[in-house]
Design a protein around this motif. Structure first.
Motif, short mmCIF file in Angstrom:
data_model
loop_
_atom_site.label_atom_id
_atom_site.label_comp_id
_atom_site.label_asym_id
_atom_site.label_seq_id
_atom_site.Cartn_x
_atom_site.Cartn_y
_atom_site.Cartn_z
N LYS A 60 0.82 -1.22 0.00
CA LYS A 60 0.00 0.00 0.00
C LYS A 60 0.85 1.28 0.00
CE LYS A 60 -3.80 -2.19 2.53
NZ LYS A 60 -4.57 -2.20 3.82
N LYS A 61 2.17 1.11 0.20
CA LYS A 61 3.11 2.25 0.29
C LYS A 61 2.70 3.22 1.40
CE LYS A 61 4.52 2.10 -4.55
NZ LYS A 61 4.72 2.84 -5.80
N TYR A 79 -0.02 6.67 7.25
CA TYR A 79 0.30 7.77 6.34
C TYR A 79 0.87 7.21 5.04
CZ TYR A 79 0.22 10.61 10.62
OH TYR A 79 -0.15 11.22 11.79
N PRO A 80 0.56 7.85 3.89
CA PRO A 80 1.20 7.44 2.63
C PRO A 80 2.67 7.86 2.63
CG PRO A 80 -0.18 9.39 2.29
CD PRO A 80 -0.41 8.94 3.71
N GLU A 132 10.19 10.78 9.37
CA GLU A 132 8.99 11.48 8.90
C GLU A 132 9.35 12.60 7.91
OE1 GLU A 132 7.92 10.10 13.14
OE2 GLU A 132 9.70 10.59 11.96
N ARG A 133 10.44 13.32 8.18
CA ARG A 133 10.82 14.43 7.30
C ARG A 133 11.23 13.94 5.91
NH1 ARG A 133 11.68 19.32 10.12
NH2 ARG A 133 11.48 19.04 12.38
N TYR A 134 11.81 12.76 5.84
CA TYR A 134 12.19 12.20 4.54
C TYR A 134 10.99 11.65 3.77
CZ TYR A 134 17.28 12.29 5.36
OH TYR A 134 18.58 12.67 5.57
N PHE A 135 10.11 10.93 4.47
CA PHE A 135 9.16 10.07 3.77
C PHE A 135 7.70 10.51 3.83
CE2 PHE A 135 12.61 6.99 4.99
CZ PHE A 135 13.14 6.87 3.71
N ASP A 185 2.83 14.85 5.33
CA ASP A 185 2.06 15.49 6.40
C ASP A 185 3.00 16.19 7.38
OD1 ASP A 185 0.46 16.16 8.59
OD2 ASP A 185 -0.86 14.44 8.29
N LYS A 186 2.96 17.54 7.39
CA LYS A 186 3.87 18.33 8.23
C LYS A 186 3.63 18.12 9.73
CE LYS A 186 6.24 20.82 5.14
NZ LYS A 186 6.02 20.02 3.92
N GLU A 187 2.42 17.68 10.07
CA GLU A 187 2.13 17.42 11.49
C GLU A 187 3.07 16.35 12.05
OE1 GLU A 187 -0.23 18.66 13.82
OE2 GLU A 187 -0.24 20.28 12.34
N THR A 188 3.45 15.40 11.20
CA THR A 188 4.33 14.31 11.66
C THR A 188 5.77 14.79 11.86
OG1 THR A 188 4.92 13.57 9.42
CG2 THR A 188 2.93 12.62 10.42
N HIS A 189 6.11 15.96 11.31
CA HIS A 189 7.47 16.49 11.40
C HIS A 189 7.72 17.21 12.73
CE1 HIS A 189 7.66 16.81 6.69
NE2 HIS A 189 7.25 15.63 7.12
N ILE A 190 6.65 17.50 13.44
CA ILE A 190 6.79 18.28 14.68
C ILE A 190 7.53 17.47 15.74
CG2 ILE A 190 5.52 19.35 16.60
CD1 ILE A 190 3.28 19.95 14.52
#
Length: 650
Positions: free
Chosen positions: A340-341, A350-351, A487-490, A493-498
């Motif tokens: 499903k990537k 998350y995709p 999260e920043r690489y893949f 969704d910016k929420e996951t980068h926090i």
């Protein structure tokens, strides 16, 4: 006199063998106590920006220019003041230009030498003659001492000093003498330097900064999280090595490793070219600056992806070895659905932008392939055998620590982990819970064992702890709930980068909390300050670095160019002298070349943090306490000589 005191006095008597020698030293030390305290200079979060670092060090955060203004007032023009300041900062380069362009070189030498001697007299006035003498360059020590020492017995003083300078010029030693005087001014303007963490990563020259610090006359370092990961890499930690290479690749700084440290990355390059030849590497774009050689872009991108996947695997192994780290949520390779990537992060799916990982086995995602293991073994060997890196890291261990208490102030890079109510957060380390100062102390202990322990098991544990200090949720120098690298690489969704900060950062204005931290480290909350780095202060949005009424100072203002859009400035430095503390905000530094050719200095804006109610003397410092202890024992020795308890050497 007890047995221990007798031993101390006996030892002291070998150095001061007579009453006269002991008396002379007592008088000397007593006079030092009554001199103004030396100037302390605080820098943090330098992040490899060596040109700006060197310039700030040379100008003492504006101290050199201030001394020139004090000495000459309106007697010389602003242009001449700028020229004199540039000469002091970059004497070798400035002399090359002057000798090429100046019509009357002898007059220029004469004027410049006189002005430099005047500045030296001013900057050396707060030191004993003995301390100045020790700072003098060996080749010119006698002549400089003659020029800066008032001679009452000479009637025509001007003729005497003019003749010395004339002779220096006549015998062709003026350029060397000007260089020596300029470096002496730089040396005397700053008595002691504090680096409050993060020398490494992002900028191109951490190795140049470290070379400068290794030669510096008086310095201490509070380890930042970016310093820790390099220390771990030097010790041989595979997870730390992967982090160091990944960040160097990400910011286009692999040259720092290859050219700066001579670390051979060919095994990684060969592996990346072969394994990632037909792989999607778009998520691993290089954030390069104008100095970057774009012909290497394709290879560097592949190396970037290869080492990132290695990092995630090695960190997963480390987290599995240490369930007490409570970092299972950072193990994400096993949460990927390749069909499903997508990936599951904190219970939410998350995709993913990229699932093209040729070395990743979905059944055993944290296992290294045979080729990856060979690459990491080779890299471990070159890091551990790199003489320059080992020398720099040994310097960090010898001059550094997790925190420093100095002249009644508390210095640390990150934070003291707190709960939301302001109480000290308990962090589990090797099965026991620690908080506050004890947490700092136990982590520093393990960090030292990770480099120095002879026992392989103890050393391996220490190296894992170094990685935890770099990225762990309970680490004081990291101070966040997670490092969102994956999260920043893949993930889009910016929420996951926090990366949620520790509660410490929400309580910086709470006097009770800041007071409790100072007391935890044994300091008087009425007089002490905390000097802190790590989190850039966004001046552009009106944020102030001065917190809690001046009790806490966050002096990370964006030395790193990567942060300057966010902060609006190019770094803070803190200067503490005998009269008070002032914070200096710096504008971006153009270049060393511009500073020399255009005589442009960094524009700096000073903010007074505190004016001391009375001028602080050496007696008020940590050095003063040591001197007072020495005086006590010398007076005891003097008394022992007089009573015949210890015999003088005749």
């Amino acid at each position: 006199m007890n047995e221990m005191e007798q031993k101390v006095l006996k030892t002291l008597s070998h150095q001061y063998k007579t009453q006269a020698a002991a008396s002379t030293e007592i008088i000397n030390l007593q006079s030092i106590l009554n001199l103004p305290k030396g100037t302390e200079h605080f820098l943090t979060d330098i992040h490899g920006e060596y040109e700006q670092f060197n310039h700030v060090l040379k100008n003492g955060s504006g101290s050199v220019r201030r001394k020139i203004d004090e000495e000459f007032g309106n007697t010389i023009s602003s242009k001449d003041k700028k020229s004199l300041a540039t000469l002091i900062y970059y004497p070798e380069s400035k002399l090359e230009i002057v000798e090429r362009e100046e019509d009357n070189l002898e007059d220029w030498y004469k004027i410049s030498l006189h002005r430099l001697v005047q500045v030296i007299k001013r900057v050396s006035s707060k030191y004993t003659r003995s301390k100045v003498r020790k700072a003098l360059p060996k080749d010119f020590a006698y002549v400089i001492e003659e020029l800066i020492t008032e001679k009452e017995e000479i009637q025509d003083k001007e003729a005497y000093y003019n003749e010395i300078i004339h002779t220096i010029i006549r015998i062709g030693r003026a350029p060397q003498f000007i260089i020596a005087l300029s470096h002496l001014i730089q040396r005397l303007v700053i008595d002691h330097l504090h680096i409050v963490g993060d020398i490494y990563d992002r900028g191109p020259g951490p190795h140049i900064i470290m070379d400068t610090l290794c030669q510096y006359h008086s310095v201490d370092v509070q380890w930042g999280n970016h310093d820790m990961v390099w220390m771990g890499a030097a010790a041989g930690s595979l997870a730390c090595i992967a982090n160091v290479i990944r960040m160097s690749a990400r910011y286009g700084n692999l040259a720092t490793l290859e050219d700066g440290y001579g670390i051979n990355l060919l095994p990684l390059a060969t592996f990346a070219l072969e394994t990632y030849e037909n792989t999607d590497c778009d998520a691993f774009a290089i954030k390069f600056n104008t100095d970057y050689n774009t012909k290497d872009l394709g290879l560097d991108t592949k190396m970037h992806k290869a080492i990132a996947i290695l990092q995630f695997k090695l960190e997963g192994q480390l987290i599995m070895r240490h369930p007490e780290f409570h970092m299972e949520s950072r193990m994400l390779l096993d949460k990927i659905d390749f069909q499903k990537k997508t990936v599951c992060v904190d219970g939410k799916t998350y995709p993913m932008k990229d699932v093209d990982f040729p070395t990743l086995d979905p059944e055993h995602p944290y296992e290294l392939t045979e080729e990856e293991s060979k690459v990491m073994l080779r890299l471990q060997q070159v890091f551990m055998r790199c003489e320059k890196l080992q020398r720099h890291v040994k310097f960090l261990y010898s001059k550094g620590g997790m925190y420093k208490i100095y002249n009644g102030n508390l210095l640390y890079h990150g934070c003291v982990p707190l709960n939301p109510d302001g109480s000290f957060k308990q962090v589990e380390i090797c099965g026991k819970e620690y908080s506050g100062k004890a947490l700092y102390d136990i982590l520093e202990y393990h960090a030292r064992r990770g480099y120095y322990a002879k026992d392989a098991k103890e050393r391996a544990l220490g190296q894992d702890m170094i990685w935890y200090i770099w990225a762990g949720p309970g680490s004081p120098v990291f101070g966040k709930a997670k490092m969102a690298t994956f999260e920043r690489y893949f993930l889009e969704d910016k929420e996951t980068h926090i990366e949620e900060k520790n509660s410490y950062y929400k309580l910086l204005e709470n006097e009770e909390v800041i007071g409790s931290i100072l007391e935890e480290f044994g300091l008087d909350k009425a007089d002490a300050h905390i000097v802190n780095g790590h989190v850039p202060v966004e001046q552009i949005h009106g944020e102030s670095p001065i917190k809690c009424g001046g009790k806490l100072l966050i002096i990370d203002g964006g030395f790193s160019k990567a942060y300057q859009k966010k902060t609006g400035i190019a770094g803070y430095t803190l200067v503490c002298n005998s009269r008070g503390m002032r914070l200096v905000a710096h504008e971006p530094f153009e270049s060393t070349e511009a500073a020399i050719l255009k005589e442009s200095d960094i524009f700096s804006d000073s903010i007074v943090v505190e004016n001391f109610s009375r001028r602080k003397m050496v007696a008020d410092t940590d050095t003063g306490k040591e001197i007072q202890e020495n005086i006590f024992y010398l007076e005891e020795l003097l008394e022992a000589y007089r009573e015949g308890t210890i015999m003088e050497e005749v």
